[in-house]
Design an enzyme around this catalytic site. Structure first.
Site, mmCIF file in Angstrom:
data_model
loop_
_atom_site.group_PDB
_atom_site.id
_atom_site.type_symbol
_atom_site.label_atom_id
_atom_site.label_comp_id
_atom_site.label_asym_id
_atom_site.label_seq_id
_atom_site.Cartn_x
_atom_site.Cartn_y
_atom_site.Cartn_z
ATOM 1 C CB ILE A 28 -1.136 0.214 1.203
ATOM 2 C CG1 ILE A 28 -1.906 -1.131 0.624
ATOM 3 C CG2 ILE A 28 -1.895 1.354 1.193
ATOM 4 C CD1 ILE A 28 -2.504 -1.397 2.547
ATOM 5 C CB SER A 68 10.933 -7.089 7.105
ATOM 6 O OG SER A 68 10.118 -5.843 7.031
ATOM 7 C CG ASP A 110 13.618 -1.376 12.765
ATOM 8 O OD1 ASP A 110 12.160 -1.376 13.294
ATOM 9 O OD2 ASP A 110 14.255 -2.569 14.156
ATOM 10 C CB SER A 125 -6.850 -3.907 9.551
ATOM 11 O OG SER A 125 -7.704 -4.388 9.199
ATOM 12 C CE1 TYR A 146 -1.929 -6.278 11.004
ATOM 13 C CE2 TYR A 146 -4.235 -6.944 10.550
ATOM 14 C CZ TYR A 146 -2.844 -6.620 10.411
ATOM 15 O OH TYR A 146 -3.445 -5.251 9.166
ATOM 16 C CE LYS A 186 -2.089 -2.616 11.223
ATOM 17 N NZ LYS A 186 -1.023 -1.639 10.923
ATOM 18 C CG LEU A 244 -9.905 -14.396 -2.200
ATOM 19 C CD1 LEU A 244 -10.182 -16.008 -2.436
ATOM 20 C CD2 LEU A 244 -11.194 -14.287 -2.459
ATOM 21 N N GLY A 285 -11.698 -19.230 12.791
ATOM 22 C CA GLY A 285 -11.310 -17.489 13.082
ATOM 23 C C GLY A 285 -12.487 -16.901 11.843
HETATM 24 P P1 NAD Z 1 3.443 -4.860 3.752
HETATM 25 O O1 NAD Z 1 3.744 -5.998 4.067
HETATM 26 O O2 NAD Z 1 3.133 -5.244 1.662
HETATM 27 O O3 NAD Z 1 4.384 -3.157 3.733
HETATM 28 C C1 NAD Z 1 4.949 -2.352 5.049
HETATM 29 C C2 NAD Z 1 5.754 -2.313 4.530
HETATM 30 O O4 NAD Z 1 6.164 -2.355 6.005
HETATM 31 C C3 NAD Z 1 7.262 -3.631 4.005
HETATM 32 O O5 NAD Z 1 7.762 -2.754 3.509
HETATM 33 C C4 NAD Z 1 7.649 -3.781 4.973
HETATM 34 O O6 NAD Z 1 9.682 -4.235 4.827
HETATM 35 C C5 NAD Z 1 7.808 -2.900 5.777
HETATM 36 N N1 NAD Z 1 8.061 -2.879 7.568
HETATM 37 C C6 NAD Z 1 7.686 -3.134 8.843
HETATM 38 N N2 NAD Z 1 8.244 -3.516 9.241
HETATM 39 C C7 NAD Z 1 9.473 -2.344 9.074
HETATM 40 C C8 NAD Z 1 9.858 -1.261 10.432
HETATM 41 N N3 NAD Z 1 9.772 -1.885 11.781
HETATM 42 N N4 NAD Z 1 10.675 -0.582 10.054
HETATM 43 C C9 NAD Z 1 11.023 -0.183 8.923
HETATM 44 N N5 NAD Z 1 9.782 -1.154 7.619
HETATM 45 C C10 NAD Z 1 9.513 -1.627 8.101
HETATM 46 O O7 NAD Z 1 2.402 -4.348 3.893
HETATM 47 P P2 NAD Z 1 1.120 -3.971 3.207
HETATM 48 O O8 NAD Z 1 -0.238 -4.261 3.181
HETATM 49 O O9 NAD Z 1 1.252 -2.365 2.662
HETATM 50 O O10 NAD Z 1 0.134 -3.091 4.752
HETATM 51 C C11 NAD Z 1 0.648 -2.124 5.227
HETATM 52 C C12 NAD Z 1 -0.148 -1.372 6.540
HETATM 53 O O11 NAD Z 1 -1.570 -0.924 6.171
HETATM 54 C C13 NAD Z 1 0.379 -2.202 7.647
HETATM 55 O O12 NAD Z 1 0.283 -1.662 8.560
HETATM 56 C C14 NAD Z 1 -0.987 -2.587 7.272
HETATM 57 O O13 NAD Z 1 -1.074 -3.311 8.720
HETATM 58 C C15 NAD Z 1 -2.130 -2.118 7.621
HETATM 59 N N6 NAD Z 1 -3.550 -3.448 6.132
HETATM 60 C C16 NAD Z 1 -2.756 -4.341 5.392
HETATM 61 C C17 NAD Z 1 -4.485 -4.692 4.731
HETATM 62 C C18 NAD Z 1 -4.160 -5.734 3.794
HETATM 63 O O14 NAD Z 1 -4.933 -5.957 3.585
HETATM 64 N N7 NAD Z 1 -3.029 -5.635 2.984
HETATM 65 C C19 NAD Z 1 -5.688 -4.294 5.504
HETATM 66 C C20 NAD Z 1 -5.892 -3.130 6.573
HETATM 67 C C21 NAD Z 1 -4.714 -2.872 7.422
HETATM 68 C C1 WQD Z 2 -10.249 -12.984 2.151
HETATM 69 C C2 WQD Z 2 -11.579 -14.092 1.991
HETATM 70 C C3 WQD Z 2 -11.316 -16.369 3.165
HETATM 71 C C4 WQD Z 2 -8.283 -16.729 0.735
HETATM 72 C C5 WQD Z 2 -7.420 -10.305 6.633
HETATM 73 C C6 WQD Z 2 -6.938 -10.021 7.070
HETATM 74 C C7 WQD Z 2 -7.147 -8.879 8.165
HETATM 75 C C8 WQD Z 2 -7.088 -8.240 7.027
HETATM 76 C C9 WQD Z 2 -7.212 -7.894 5.882
HETATM 77 C C10 WQD Z 2 -5.283 -6.605 7.614
HETATM 78 C C11 WQD Z 2 -12.375 -15.529 3.191
HETATM 79 C C12 WQD Z 2 -11.170 -16.398 1.776
HETATM 80 C C13 WQD Z 2 -8.635 -16.838 1.080
HETATM 81 C C14 WQD Z 2 -8.062 -18.442 0.389
HETATM 82 C C15 WQD Z 2 -10.161 -18.155 0.378
HETATM 83 N N1 WQD Z 2 -5.483 -7.562 7.188
HETATM 84 N N2 WQD Z 2 -9.870 -17.151 1.025
HETATM 85 N N3 WQD Z 2 -9.270 -18.716 0.204
HETATM 86 O O1 WQD Z 2 -9.791 -12.863 5.502
HETATM 87 O O2 WQD Z 2 -10.882 -10.678 4.705
HETATM 88 O O3 WQD Z 2 -8.833 -9.907 6.102
HETATM 89 O O4 WQD Z 2 -7.181 -9.339 5.369
HETATM 90 O O5 WQD Z 2 -5.463 -5.479 7.913
HETATM 91 O O6 WQD Z 2 -6.654 -8.762 9.323
HETATM 92 O O7 WQD Z 2 -7.206 -11.599 8.997
HETATM 93 O O8 WQD Z 2 -8.162 -11.156 4.075
HETATM 94 O O9 WQD Z 2 -8.270 -12.510 1.771
HETATM 95 O O10 WQD Z 2 -7.575 -13.677 3.702
HETATM 96 O O11 WQD Z 2 -9.677 -13.677 2.740
HETATM 97 O O12 WQD Z 2 -11.423 -18.897 0.648
HETATM 98 O O13 WQD Z 2 -7.057 -18.861 -0.148
HETATM 99 O O14 WQD Z 2 -11.348 -14.786 1.052
HETATM 100 O O15 WQD Z 2 -11.878 -17.628 3.372
HETATM 101 O O16 WQD Z 2 -13.020 -15.170 3.639
HETATM 102 P P1 WQD Z 2 -9.648 -11.704 5.466
HETATM 103 P P2 WQD Z 2 -8.263 -13.071 3.238
#
Ligand code: NAD
Ligand code: WQD
Length: 336
Positions: A13, A35, A59, A125, A150, A154, A201, A297
């Site tokens: 993101i 990382s 970091d 999240s 996790y 948040k 997914l 879960g």
């Molecule tokens: P990502 O892992 O692709 O990006 C996170 C980045 O942070 C990585 O490049 C990693 O190397 C870096 N990082 C981790 N710990 C670090 C540290 N201590 N110092 C410096 N860099 C560090 O993840 P993302 O999907 O881009 O997610 C970004 C944020 O959004 C996260 O906080 C995640 O929890 C949150 N988020 C993600 C999702 C999702 O589904 N992708 C959903 C809700 C919230």
């Molecule tokens: C989506 C749907 C699965 C894989 C996770 C984190 C949540 C947030 C978003 C960060 C579900 C189904 C998945 C597969 C499947 N992240 N699925 N087969 O569960 O909404 O949330 O990501 O904050 O904290 O828990 O996302 O992409 O894992 O799953 O059927 O191989 O797809 O059961 O219904 P989820 P997901």
């Protein structure tokens, strides 16, 4: 040119947000320990925005790296993406998750307050809602006990921001609660790079289509939903990136000691089977999948009420699920 520090800016993101900021005339300064990302992302960003973003490999728990950044740049605001995000791994190594996700926010807030950097946008999240009783979820929907370290990290970070802003530090904060980010930049130069077997997914779908995984298992089709599979709110990563830009703009106009929270989703729920069908249709291919057992879960259904972000931040998503599925597949193809 205003300089915005993006922690975790080499990640999924964060890298897309760097593009949106640069295109809006802001200068992204990226801090990432790589990382869960690779330095190659910076070359890709250069190809998209025409300039290599300033990058610090370090970091976010290390105060010294922030001192270095502050010496080199006058930072106007921070977007704090850096965190570990693997839900399953967090149940195995809770301290690793608490240390990184909470510790980094504490070090960052201390630094910002000391240097007089006022604005922070924090990555939260929809996981904080658990399974809500009423849908769609608004920002007023009560948060529930977290299912994983996790998710709890948040919730705790949101609480830290609330308490910190209450102490009147002379700062402003927004927590954005992302729903399910999917898709990639239309150029297919950046996208999501999962480590090992994907848990989410859409990367599982694209890796199956690419032949990296044999078949996708749909985790349950006996839920109380239109087709029995779970419902999620899939938001294109470029729309999500844009919400950060809007949040920063809005923060800069607020009085000091301001905190608020916004859902970032489309407002529309799609089923897992619906996503698979859309993927197959827009990309004209057939996915090898089977229906399996429920995943322990899992939330049955969740999608966002987006009225608040629409009205207050004047943010609207502009990509459809079709766009997301096309862009995710183009990104996957670019990797082979
Ligand atoms: P990502 O892992 O692709 O990006 C996170 C980045 O942070 C990585 O490049 C990693 O190397 C870096 N990082 C981790 N710990 C670090 C540290 N201590 N110092 C410096 N860099 C560090 O993840 P993302 O999907 O881009 O997610 C970004 C944020 O959004 C996260 O906080 C995640 O929890 C949150 N988020 C993600 C999702 C999702 O589904 N992708 C959903 C809700 C919230
Ligand atoms: C989506 C749907 C699965 C894989 C996770 C984190 C949540 C947030 C978003 C960060 C579900 C189904 C998945 C597969 C499947 N992240 N699925 N087969 O569960 O909404 O949330 O990501 O904050 O904290 O828990 O996302 O992409 O894992 O799953 O059927 O191989 O797809 O059961 O219904 P989820 P997901």
């Amino acid at each position: 040119m205003k300089k915005i520090l993006i922690t975790g800016g080499a990640g999924y993101i964060g890298s897309h947000t760097a593009v949106v900021l640069a295109e809006a005339g802001l200068q992204p300064i990226i801090l990432d320990d790589l990382s869960n990302s690779s330095e190659q992302v910076l070359d890709r960003l250069e190809e998209i925005i025409g300039e290599k973003p300033v990058f610090y490999k370090g970091d976010c728990n290390d105060r010294a790296i922030y001192e270095q950044i502050a010496q080199d740049h006058e930072i106007s605001g921070v977007i704090h993406f850096a965190a570990y995000k693997a839900v399953g791994e967090s149940t195995q190594f809770p301290l690793k998750y608490y240390r990184n996700n909470i510790g980094s926010l504490l070090v960052l807030l201390d630094f910002m307050q000391e240097k007089g950097i006022k604005d922070i946008v924090f990555s939260s999240s929809c996981t904080v809602y658990g399974q809500p009783e009423i849908l769609p979820v608004t920002e007023e929907t009560p948060r529930q006990e977290a299912e994983s370290p996790y998710g709890n990290s948040k919730k705790i970070c949101e609480d830290i921001l609330v308490d910190f802003i209450k102490s009147k530090p002379g700062m402003r904060a927004i927590a954005l609660r992302y729903f399910n980010p999917v898709g990639a930049h239309a150029s297919a130069k950046i996208g999501e790079l999962p480590n090992g077997t994907p848990n989410n997914l859409v990367p599982y779908i694209t890796q199956t289509a690419a032949g990296i995984r044999e078949k996708l298992t749909v985790f349950g089709d006996d839920y109380d939903t239109a087709d029995g599979s779970c419902v999620r709110d899939f938001i294109h990563v470029m729309d999500l990136a844009d919400a950060h830009m809007k949040a920063l703009e809005y923060l800069s106009k607020q009085d000091l000691d301001f905190y608020d929270v916004f859902n970032v989703g489309t407002g529309k729920g799609d089923t897992v089977l619906g996503v698979i069908k859309t993927f197959e249709k827009v990309n004209e291919l057939e996915l090898n999948y089977q229906v399996g057992k429920r995943r322990p879960g899992d939330i049955e259904k969740i999608f966002a009420d987006t009225k608040k972000i629409n009205e207050v931040l004047h943010w609207q998503p502009s990509h459809s699920l079709e766009d997301s599925m096309r862009d995710s597949w183009n990104w996957q193809k670019s990797l082979s």
